[in-house]
Design an enzyme around this catalytic site. Structure first.
Site, mmCIF file in Angstrom:
data_model
loop_
_atom_site.group_PDB
_atom_site.id
_atom_site.type_symbol
_atom_site.label_atom_id
_atom_site.label_comp_id
_atom_site.label_asym_id
_atom_site.label_seq_id
_atom_site.Cartn_x
_atom_site.Cartn_y
_atom_site.Cartn_z
ATOM 1 N N ASP A 205 0.813 -1.219 0.000
ATOM 2 C CA ASP A 205 0.000 0.000 0.000
ATOM 3 C C ASP A 205 0.848 1.272 0.000
ATOM 4 O OD1 ASP A 205 -2.555 1.322 0.090
ATOM 5 O OD2 ASP A 205 -2.250 1.708 2.213
ATOM 6 N N SER A 230 -6.494 5.289 -0.105
ATOM 7 C CA SER A 230 -6.832 3.980 -0.676
ATOM 8 C C SER A 230 -8.327 3.733 -0.535
ATOM 9 C CB SER A 230 -6.057 2.874 0.050
ATOM 10 O OG SER A 230 -4.667 3.094 -0.030
ATOM 11 N N GLN A 280 -5.199 -1.938 -6.971
ATOM 12 C CA GLN A 280 -5.771 -1.010 -5.996
ATOM 13 C C GLN A 280 -6.373 0.192 -6.711
ATOM 14 O OE1 GLN A 280 -3.541 2.031 -3.425
ATOM 15 N NE2 GLN A 280 -3.843 0.350 -1.975
#
Length: 295
Positions: A205, A230, A280
């Protein structure tokens, strides 16, 4: 093992407070909220603690619902969805202040023999020839020193090396929406396969939306020309790997639209095995009043 890595492992080592209920601590990241990779990694730890050791994780799918409060613990509740002959499925909800902040579904599979192929590893320079994060960041005179220190502190547990300049290192000119990063933990880890998957989840991430920023010449939150977070995150763990050995994170962005940007990536071991696929989508908003760009 570095002290920073030990601190991270302590952060990911959840306390079990009841059957299927775990509690994790929080800490501030480079922004004033809980780092999304921390929540995802802790949720995967919670799920993995309820699964037999001979069934490693093979995928996860997650949604970030609310910003996490770094000053409060997070409670993880595990729902044992299914225990089959080959696959085990778990659902985890992370809660703070009585509200869900994160939702994860994870699947685990016992080892099986089967068909075998993979996309070849792209070319990349040897990680040992690249500057460390500290060497790069100390050289960026346009960044606020406080930002540099927060970056270094947040990433101290991981040796993370960009192949090319990161978005905040050279911004103002659009580049190809493609970024490569080598990473490994700053110290050796135990042999537990779940631990290595959890650490890769944590790191995944950190840089995945860089390629979105590169396409538009944006530097990101570090220079204040983008507001981001995110939104959802998915990973598929194809082959065993070690997070304390060099891994190549090859990232690109096929699309940005509607205040959202999509990043997709593959993680390869240094000897060329495709270990993980990652996708993502993140919130990518341009502030109304943009900061001045460097001349």
């Amino acid at each position: 093992m570095s002290q920073a890595l030990q601190d991270l492992l302590d952060l990911l080592d959840l306390e079990q407070i009841e059957e299927n209920i775990f509690r994790g601590q929080s800490r501030f990241a480079v922004v004033p909220r809980v780092f999304g990779g921390q929540v995802a990694a802790q949720a995967l730890v919670a799920a993995g603690r309820t699964v037999p050791a001979d069934r490693p994780a093979h995928s996860l799918h997650a949604y970030f619902l609310r910003p996490g409060d770094a000053g409060a613990p997070i409670v993880y509740t595990v729902d044992r969805i299914r225990d089959g002959r080959s696959f085990t499925t778990r659902r985890v909800v992370a809660v703070q202040h009585g509200k869900p902040i994160f939702h994860l579904s994870a699947s685990f599979q016992r080892h099986e023999e089967g068909l075998e192929h993979q996309e070849p590893m792209p070319s990349a320079p040897d990680p040992d020839t690249l500057p460390t994060s500290e060497e790069r960041l100390r050289d960026y005179g346009h960044l606020d020193p406080d930002v540099v220190e927060r970056f270094l502190e947040a990433r101290a547990a991981v040796d993370l090396r960009y192949v090319d300049e990161p978005p905040y290192g050279r911004f103002g000119e659009p580049r190809e929406p493609h970024s490569q990063v080598w990473f490994r933990t700053n110290g050796k880890l135990a042999d537990d396969p779940l631990l290595h998957v959890v650490l890769a989840t944590y790191v995944s991430d950190m840089t995945l939306l860089d390629s979105v920023l590169l396409a538009h010449g944006r530097g990101g939150w570090a220079v204040g020309d983008v507001v981001g977070a995110s939104l959802d995150h998915a990973m598929w763990f194809h082959r065993p790997f070690r997070a304390d050995a060099w891994l190549l994170y090859d990232q690109q962005s096929p699309s940005a639209h509607g205040g959202r940007g999509l990043g997709q990536a593959r993680i390869y071991t240094q000897d060329g095995r495709l270990a993980v696929s990652v996708i993502q989508e993140g919130l990518v908003r341009v502030p109304r009043e943009e900061p001045a760009r460097p001349s």
